[in-house]
Design a protein around this motif. Structure first.
Motif, PDB file in Angstrom:
ATOM      1  N   MET A 326       1.758  -0.342 -11.142  1.00 38.99           N
ATOM      2  CA  MET A 326       1.504   1.055 -10.828  1.00 38.99           C
ATOM      3  C   MET A 326       0.985   1.217  -9.406  1.00 38.99           C
ATOM      4  O   MET A 326       1.311   2.197  -8.718  1.00 38.99           O
ATOM      5  CB  MET A 326       0.504   1.639 -11.825  1.00 38.99           C
ATOM      6  N   VAL A 327       0.184   0.267  -8.937  1.00 34.75           N
ATOM      7  CA  VAL A 327      -0.327   0.328  -7.562  1.00 34.75           C
ATOM      8  C   VAL A 327       0.823   0.278  -6.577  1.00 34.75           C
ATOM      9  O   VAL A 327       0.838   0.996  -5.567  1.00 34.75           O
ATOM     10  CB  VAL A 327      -1.315  -0.823  -7.305  1.00 34.75           C
ATOM     11  N   MET A 328       1.806  -0.567  -6.862  1.00 33.73           N
ATOM     12  CA  MET A 328       2.918  -0.750  -5.939  1.00 33.73           C
ATOM     13  C   MET A 328       3.758   0.512  -5.786  1.00 33.73           C
ATOM     14  O   MET A 328       4.384   0.724  -4.750  1.00 33.73           O
ATOM     15  CB  MET A 328       3.801  -1.913  -6.414  1.00 33.73           C
ATOM     16  N   THR A 329       3.786   1.373  -6.815  1.00 38.77           N
ATOM     17  CA  THR A 329       4.559   2.606  -6.693  1.00 38.77           C
ATOM     18  C   THR A 329       3.991   3.510  -5.606  1.00 38.77           C
ATOM     19  O   THR A 329       4.747   4.271  -4.974  1.00 38.77           O
ATOM     20  CB  THR A 329       4.561   3.366  -8.030  1.00 38.77           C
ATOM     21  N   TYR A 330       2.694   3.429  -5.376  1.00 40.90           N
ATOM     22  CA  TYR A 330       2.082   4.224  -4.310  1.00 40.90           C
ATOM     23  C   TYR A 330       2.059   3.470  -2.981  1.00 40.90           C
ATOM     24  O   TYR A 330       2.194   4.073  -1.924  1.00 40.90           O
ATOM     25  CB  TYR A 330       0.652   4.614  -4.711  1.00 40.90           C
ATOM     26  N   MET A 331       1.887   2.139  -3.055  1.00 35.69           N
ATOM     27  CA  MET A 331       1.846   1.352  -1.828  1.00 35.69           C
ATOM     28  C   MET A 331       3.190   1.386  -1.108  1.00 35.69           C
ATOM     29  O   MET A 331       3.256   1.488   0.114  1.00 35.69           O
ATOM     30  CB  MET A 331       1.454  -0.088  -2.150  1.00 35.69           C
ATOM     31  N   THR A 332       4.282   1.302  -1.861  1.00 36.65           N
ATOM     32  CA  THR A 332       5.605   1.288  -1.228  1.00 36.65           C
ATOM     33  C   THR A 332       5.971   2.643  -0.639  1.00 36.65           C
ATOM     34  O   THR A 332       6.814   2.723   0.260  1.00 36.65           O
ATOM     35  CB  THR A 332       6.673   0.884  -2.259  1.00 36.65           C
ATOM     36  N   GLN A 333       5.345   3.719  -1.139  1.00 35.12           N
ATOM     37  CA  GLN A 333       5.616   5.049  -0.614  1.00 35.12           C
ATOM     38  C   GLN A 333       4.606   5.489   0.440  1.00 35.12           C
ATOM     39  O   GLN A 333       4.721   6.590   0.970  1.00 35.12           O
ATOM     40  CB  GLN A 333       5.606   6.070  -1.761  1.00 35.12           C
ATOM     41  N   SER A 334       3.626   4.647   0.736  1.00 38.86           N
ATOM     42  CA  SER A 334       2.577   5.041   1.664  1.00 38.86           C
ATOM     43  C   SER A 334       3.102   5.074   3.096  1.00 38.86           C
ATOM     44  O   SER A 334       3.990   4.302   3.482  1.00 38.86           O
ATOM     45  CB  SER A 334       1.395   4.074   1.568  1.00 38.86           C
ATOM     46  N   ALA A 335       2.523   5.974   3.875  1.00 38.99           N
ATOM     47  CA  ALA A 335       2.927   6.090   5.283  1.00 38.99           C
ATOM     48  C   ALA A 335       2.548   4.840   6.063  1.00 38.99           C
ATOM     49  O   ALA A 335       3.264   4.433   6.987  1.00 38.99           O
ATOM     50  CB  ALA A 335       2.273   7.325   5.901  1.00 38.99           C
ATOM     51  N   GLU A 340       4.395   0.170   9.082  1.00 32.72           N
ATOM     52  CA  GLU A 340       4.313  -1.283   9.277  1.00 32.72           C
ATOM     53  C   GLU A 340       5.696  -1.917   9.239  1.00 32.72           C
ATOM     54  O   GLU A 340       6.026  -2.785  10.046  1.00 32.72           O
ATOM     55  CB  GLU A 340       3.421  -1.891   8.192  1.00 32.72           C
ATOM     56  N   PHE A 341       6.525  -1.474   8.300  1.00 33.75           N
ATOM     57  CA  PHE A 341       7.881  -2.022   8.216  1.00 33.75           C
ATOM     58  C   PHE A 341       8.745  -1.539   9.381  1.00 33.75           C
ATOM     59  O   PHE A 341       9.624  -2.258   9.864  1.00 33.75           O
ATOM     60  CB  PHE A 341       8.528  -1.620   6.892  1.00 33.75           C
ATOM     61  N   VAL A 344       8.909  -3.430  12.936  1.00 33.82           N
ATOM     62  CA  VAL A 344       9.804  -4.568  13.154  1.00 33.82           C
ATOM     63  C   VAL A 344      10.935  -4.185  14.095  1.00 33.82           C
ATOM     64  O   VAL A 344      11.403  -4.983  14.905  1.00 33.82           O
ATOM     65  CB  VAL A 344      10.354  -5.064  11.800  1.00 33.82           C
ATOM     66  N   PHE A 345      11.353  -2.921  14.028  1.00 33.03           N
ATOM     67  CA  PHE A 345      12.496  -2.481  14.814  1.00 33.03           C
ATOM     68  C   PHE A 345      12.091  -1.810  16.124  1.00 33.03           C
ATOM     69  O   PHE A 345      12.949  -1.537  16.963  1.00 33.03           O
ATOM     70  CB  PHE A 345      13.341  -1.496  13.994  1.00 33.03           C
ATOM     71  N   THR A 346      10.794  -1.518  16.294  1.00 34.07           N
ATOM     72  CA  THR A 346      10.362  -0.808  17.501  1.00 34.07           C
ATOM     73  C   THR A 346       9.534  -1.657  18.443  1.00 34.07           C
ATOM     74  O   THR A 346       9.552  -1.453  19.649  1.00 34.07           O
ATOM     75  CB  THR A 346       9.538   0.427  17.118  1.00 34.07           C
TER      76      THR A 346
END
Length: 362
Positions: A326-335, A340-341, A344-346
């Motif tokens: 359940m924590v991951m559902t909010y962590m993956t949607q967090s700004a 952070e991801f 990698v491209f910037t």
């Protein structure tokens, strides 16, 4: 004579067995009645509804087919799979306490049937989330309405306090409904609140403390003063603020001078907590206001904390989730994680490893 004595002894034995079975049944029913006091109060109405549907004697373990029929009955009533899973957990908790068994062991077909309904429903239904700007806007709106004589309304004030406490504590509707005055402790930083999580069956980390903070720099966004104004209003209405439940019904009419006769001794019903999100969504002009259910405050709080970069262990402990999924559902949607991801491209890496050339063929 021998036959008479045999019949007498047989009748005596049967009467003893009948009395023994009756005493055993009475002891089992007494055990169930005593165990029912250990079931959370918010779960008991659901078990009573199932008991009326199944028509099984009190204290007797209902057959597995009764649970299957009840789930199909709920589906015919139009209940969604997510709602039926919630009902399933309530019945399961009751069985564990009163009959020392689990529903998935007593009737394994029930969870299979619920998974079938869940696959038919498609994606699980989730409440919409308020952003930080929207939360500040609604708190400011309540403060402004309190400062004007024409717009002062107890109806709006109590809903603002409900929103503030549910956001600060990440409360479920069942946790907020039964909040009492005794859990509020005024400190120099705000109100310290201690709440027991409803779905935390283990005693470890079952209690959570949170703060309703003061905001001296911006009084129009102060959560503490909103709660303080509400408690003062109850005192003006001669409502005891040292015992009993915290939330009282506020009348939907302006009070020109003070809050006298605008609050009643009647407690807020659970329906108001479920509709509080829709009420403020319509007030803010948000589309799809029906999707802001009573759970929107807890989801908004979790998403705001995840956006601030709070670690998953702290989130899991504070909100009382059993698993990290359940924590991951909010962590993956967090700004924070999205930025952070995206870095990698910037951003340019500090060291770049030259690509290795393919070996030459001899």
């Amino acid at each position: 004579r021998d036959s008479d004595s045999d019949s007498d002894s047989g009748s005596t034995h049967s009467s003893q067995s009948d009395s023994g079975s009756a005493s055993t049944h009475s002891s089992q029913s007494t055990h169930c009645e005593d165990a029912q006091d250990l079931v959370p109060e918010v779960y008991r109405p659901r078990w009573a509804d199932f008991h009326n549907f199944s028509k099984v004697k009190e204290g007797v373990l209902p057959p597995a087919k009764k649970f299957l029929r009840y789930v199909r009955h709920l589906s015919r009533e139009g209940k969604k799979a997510s709602t039926m899973w919630c009902i399933y957990s309530m019945l399961n908790a009751h069985l564990q306490v009163t009959h020392e068994t689990r529903l998935q062991h007593h009737c394994p077909l029930v969870p299979r049937l619920l998974k079938k309904y869940q696959s038919e429903d498609g994606l699980p239904k989730q409440s919409n989330i308020f952003t930080l700007e929207e939360i500040e806007k609604l708190v400011r709106h309540v403060h402004v309405s309190l400062s004007s004589d024409t717009g002062r309304s107890a109806y709006l004030l109590v809903r603002g306090v409900v929103a503030v406490l549910m956001i600060c504590g990440g409360l479920r509707v069942c946790e907020a409904t039964y909040l009492s005055f005794s859990v509020l402790v005024e400190t120099e930083n705000g109100y310290s609140v201690t709440v027991k999580r409803a779905k935390k069956r283990k005693q470890v980390h079952a209690l959570v403390k949170f703060l309703v903070p003061k905001n001296k720099d911006n009084p129009s966004l102060c959560f503490f003063s909103l709660v303080q104004t509400y408690i003062s209003a109850l005192k003006n209405c001669k409502i005891a603020v040292k015992k009993g439940r915290l939330f009282h019904r506020g009348l939907n009419k302006p009070a020109p001078g003070n809050f006298s006769q605008t609050f009643t001794k009647q407690y807020l019903g659970r329906g108001m907590f479920y509709s509080s999100g829709k009420f403020f969504a319509e007030l803010l002009g948000r589309p799809n206001a029906d999707k802001y259910t009573g759970h929107c405050w807890r989801r908004s709080a979790a998403q705001l904390q995840a956006d601030r970069g709070i670690c998953s262990q702290k989130l899991q402990r504070f909100f009382g989730w059993e698993s990290e999924e359940m924590v991951m559902t909010y962590m993956t949607q967090s700004a924070a994680q999205q930025h952070e991801f995206a870095e990698v491209f910037t951003s340019t890496p500090a060291t770049q490893v030259a690509p290795t050339s393919a070996p030459k063929q001899v």
